[in-house]
Design a protein around this motif. Structure first.
Motif, mmCIF file in Angstrom:
data_model
loop_
_atom_site.group_PDB
_atom_site.id
_atom_site.type_symbol
_atom_site.label_atom_id
_atom_site.label_comp_id
_atom_site.label_asym_id
_atom_site.label_seq_id
_atom_site.Cartn_x
_atom_site.Cartn_y
_atom_site.Cartn_z
ATOM 1 N N ILE A 1 -2.331 -3.000 -3.713
ATOM 2 C CA ILE A 1 -3.622 -2.843 -3.045
ATOM 3 C C ILE A 1 -4.707 -2.347 -3.995
ATOM 4 O O ILE A 1 -5.881 -2.674 -3.833
ATOM 5 C CB ILE A 1 -3.486 -1.911 -1.812
ATOM 6 N N GLU B 1 1.456 -1.714 8.401
ATOM 7 C CA GLU B 1 0.184 -1.220 7.879
ATOM 8 C C GLU B 1 -0.041 -1.675 6.431
ATOM 9 O O GLU B 1 -1.178 -1.802 5.990
ATOM 10 C CB GLU B 1 0.130 0.305 7.945
ATOM 11 N N ASN B 2 1.034 -1.921 5.697
ATOM 12 C CA ASN B 2 0.906 -2.392 4.325
ATOM 13 C C ASN B 2 0.149 -3.713 4.274
ATOM 14 O O ASN B 2 -0.763 -3.883 3.470
ATOM 15 C CB ASN B 2 2.286 -2.559 3.682
ATOM 16 N N SER B 3 0.520 -4.644 5.119
ATOM 17 C CA SER B 3 -0.162 -5.936 5.149
ATOM 18 C C SER B 3 -1.571 -5.808 5.696
ATOM 19 O O SER B 3 -2.498 -6.426 5.165
ATOM 20 C CB SER B 3 0.639 -6.945 5.993
ATOM 21 N N GLN B 4 -1.743 -4.993 6.721
ATOM 22 C CA GLN B 4 -3.069 -4.815 7.301
ATOM 23 C C GLN B 4 -4.026 -4.189 6.309
ATOM 24 O O GLN B 4 -5.165 -4.627 6.164
ATOM 25 C CB GLN B 4 -3.002 -3.963 8.578
ATOM 26 N N GLN B 5 -3.562 -3.163 5.592
ATOM 27 C CA GLN B 5 -4.433 -2.501 4.608
ATOM 28 C C GLN B 5 -4.805 -3.445 3.478
ATOM 29 O O GLN B 5 -5.958 -3.453 3.016
ATOM 30 C CB GLN B 5 -3.770 -1.233 4.078
ATOM 31 N N LEU B 6 -3.869 -4.259 3.007
ATOM 32 C CA LEU B 6 -4.190 -5.201 1.957
ATOM 33 C C LEU B 6 -5.158 -6.262 2.473
ATOM 34 O O LEU B 6 -6.104 -6.619 1.785
ATOM 35 C CB LEU B 6 -2.939 -5.856 1.377
ATOM 36 N N ARG C 1 0.927 0.005 -7.031
ATOM 37 C CA ARG C 1 0.433 -0.350 -5.699
ATOM 38 C C ARG C 1 -0.460 -1.592 -5.783
ATOM 39 O O ARG C 1 -1.584 -1.518 -6.277
ATOM 40 C CB ARG C 1 -0.351 0.810 -5.105
ATOM 41 N N ASP D 1 -7.369 -5.897 4.774
ATOM 42 C CA ASP D 1 -8.692 -5.257 4.882
ATOM 43 C C ASP D 1 -9.348 -5.135 3.529
ATOM 44 O O ASP D 1 -10.532 -5.255 3.369
ATOM 45 C CB ASP D 1 -8.568 -3.871 5.517
ATOM 46 N N ALA E 1 0.813 -1.214 0.000
ATOM 47 C CA ALA E 1 0.000 0.000 0.000
ATOM 48 C C ALA E 1 0.849 1.267 0.000
ATOM 49 O O ALA E 1 0.319 2.353 0.150
ATOM 50 C CB ALA E 1 -0.936 -0.005 1.209
#
Length: 172
Positions: A141, A165-170, A139, A172, A117
């Motif tokens: 995401i 946050e990159n993994s969490q945002q993806l 990106r 989500d 992300a």
């Protein structure tokens, strides 16, 4: 099961020979593993390394059975920049199609600390690598959808190179 592993290195470095330990560890668990090289910056910019990886998927889909693997459920795995690349392959069908292979050959994919992300133009250390495209084109995401192969996203909670946050945002 067959796995294609792509290493990290900020899209700038990382010969595959340094990642034999990954192939060996997975092989001990019964996987057929290919650790692929890809061209890096400054020799190339995005998306050349993703295109290289797409050609590796094609090669593996055509040759896995010769080495005891499967060619119709190839699992992708990558670390850091390599996780970004495998995410682009799993989520944006254009790269595999450009290499003459369908996303249908993919099984699952595993991302280890991937920058899914991030915004390339705002990341000074890699800005030049992505200078010829819009941020969204680079990106992963942006390309996530319900048709994508299943993913396992792993990330260290204290990672200060590629933020979790990159993994969490993806996810989500």
């Amino acid at each position: 099961p067959t796995v294609l592993f792509l290493y990290g290195g900020s899209w700038k470095r990382g010969p595959r020979e340094k990642y034999a330990f990954v192939g060996n560890a997975l092989a001990l668990k019964g996987f057929v593993v290919a650790v692929a090289d890809y061209r890096t910056y400054p020799d190339v910019q995005f998306p050349a390394f993703v295109e290289d990886a797409a050609h590796a998927v094609r090669w593996l889909s055509e040759n896995a059975e010769k080495h005891g693997g499967t060619n119709n459920s190839l699992h992708l795995m990558g670390h850091s920049a390599g996780a970004h690349i495998v995410a682009m392959l799993a989520l944006n069908t254009a790269y595999l199609e450009g290499a003459g292979v369908s996303r249908n050959v993919l099984g699952r994919w595993v991302g280890l600390a991937g920058p899914y992300a991030f915004t390339p133009s705002e990341t000074r250390s890699v800005r030049d690598i992505f200078a010829n495209v819009t941020d969204d084109a680079a990106r992963p995401i942006v390309f996530a959808d319900e048709k994508a192969p299943a993913a396992l996203l792993l990330h260290g909670g204290d990672d200060s190179t590629v933020y979790p946050e990159n993994s969490q945002q993806l996810a989500d």
